[in-house]
Design a protein around this motif. Structure first.
Motif, short mmCIF file in Angstrom:
data_model
loop_
_atom_site.label_atom_id
_atom_site.label_comp_id
_atom_site.label_asym_id
_atom_site.label_seq_id
_atom_site.Cartn_x
_atom_site.Cartn_y
_atom_site.Cartn_z
N GLN A 84 0.92 -1.25 -0.16
CA GLN A 84 -0.03 0.14 0.07
C GLN A 84 0.97 1.28 0.08
O GLN A 84 1.78 1.40 0.77
N PRO A 87 1.14 8.27 2.32
CA PRO A 87 1.58 9.88 2.05
C PRO A 87 2.86 9.92 2.34
O PRO A 87 3.24 9.45 3.46
N GLN A 91 1.17 14.09 0.03
CA GLN A 91 0.27 13.43 -0.91
C GLN A 91 0.70 11.93 -1.30
O GLN A 91 2.04 11.57 -1.35
N HIS A 93 1.59 9.20 -3.58
CA HIS A 93 1.81 9.20 -4.93
C HIS A 93 2.86 8.00 -5.24
O HIS A 93 3.63 7.48 -4.27
N MET A 112 -2.60 9.94 -5.90
CA MET A 112 -3.71 9.14 -5.56
C MET A 112 -4.69 10.09 -5.09
O MET A 112 -4.53 10.98 -4.55
N ALA A 113 -6.16 9.85 -5.61
CA ALA A 113 -7.19 10.73 -5.13
C ALA A 113 -7.47 10.63 -3.77
O ALA A 113 -7.98 11.62 -3.02
N SER A 114 -7.40 9.39 -3.25
CA SER A 114 -7.45 8.92 -1.91
C SER A 114 -6.51 8.30 -1.47
O SER A 114 -6.12 7.20 -1.88
N ALA A 115 -5.99 8.52 0.00
CA ALA A 115 -5.02 7.39 0.68
C ALA A 115 -5.53 6.07 0.75
O ALA A 115 -4.83 5.39 1.13
N ARG A 116 -6.96 6.10 0.88
CA ARG A 116 -7.58 4.54 0.89
C ARG A 116 -7.51 3.82 -0.32
O ARG A 116 -7.84 2.84 -0.21
N ASP A 117 -7.22 4.63 -1.58
CA ASP A 117 -7.57 3.71 -2.86
C ASP A 117 -6.39 2.91 -2.57
O ASP A 117 -5.18 2.85 -1.99
N THR A 118 -6.67 1.59 -3.21
CA THR A 118 -5.74 0.30 -3.51
C THR A 118 -5.38 0.37 -4.89
O THR A 118 -4.65 -1.02 -5.28
#
Length: 129
Positions: A84, A87, A91, A93, A112-118
């Motif tokens: 994973q 940040p 951010q 990235h 990434m749009a969200s830090a939760r994106d996988t």
């Protein structure tokens, strides 16, 4: 026709040339995907080496074990599993490089749009050398 992808600001940060081709980077759970096409006609480019590195749950982006490379398939698509991304410098990235030599070198730094994106996508359009 398709214009070539410019190198992104900060894209080459912590670049380590020659990262090995790997089945995955570390423990996995996050997918880095994208496409590689030729500028002009947009033809997919097979067997192109894409290097990927990032700040993850398993290491900093300057750590050699946080770097790996993969090859595109017949459709110019690449997929590499990695830990994973978390940040760093504000951010979450990744960094990607095309540095195989047949085309001009390009460095990308998608965010990434969200830090939760996988998962995260990046797309290369390359100009022949």
């Amino acid at each position: 026709g398709l214009a070539p992808t410019p190198t992104m600001r900060g894209g080459a940060n912590n670049y380590l040339p020659g990262a090995p081709i790997v089945g995955r980077i570390g423990g996995g759970g996050f997918w880095m995907t994208g496409t590689v096409r030729r500028a002009g006609d947009g033809a997919p480019l097979a067997d192109q080496r894409i290097q990927i590195w990032a700040h993850t749950t398993e290491g900093r982006e300057q750590d050699p074990h946080s770097h790996g490379a993969t090859l595109t398939d017949a459709n110019g698509v690449f997929r590499l599993e990695m830990p994973q991304i978390i940040p760093a410098f504000g951010q979450p990235h990744a960094h990607l490089a095309y540095d195989s030599g047949d085309f001009e070198t390009v460095f990308l730094r998608p965010i990434m749009a969200s830090a939760r994106d996988t998962s995260l996508e990046a797309h290369f359009v390359l100009l022949p050398v």
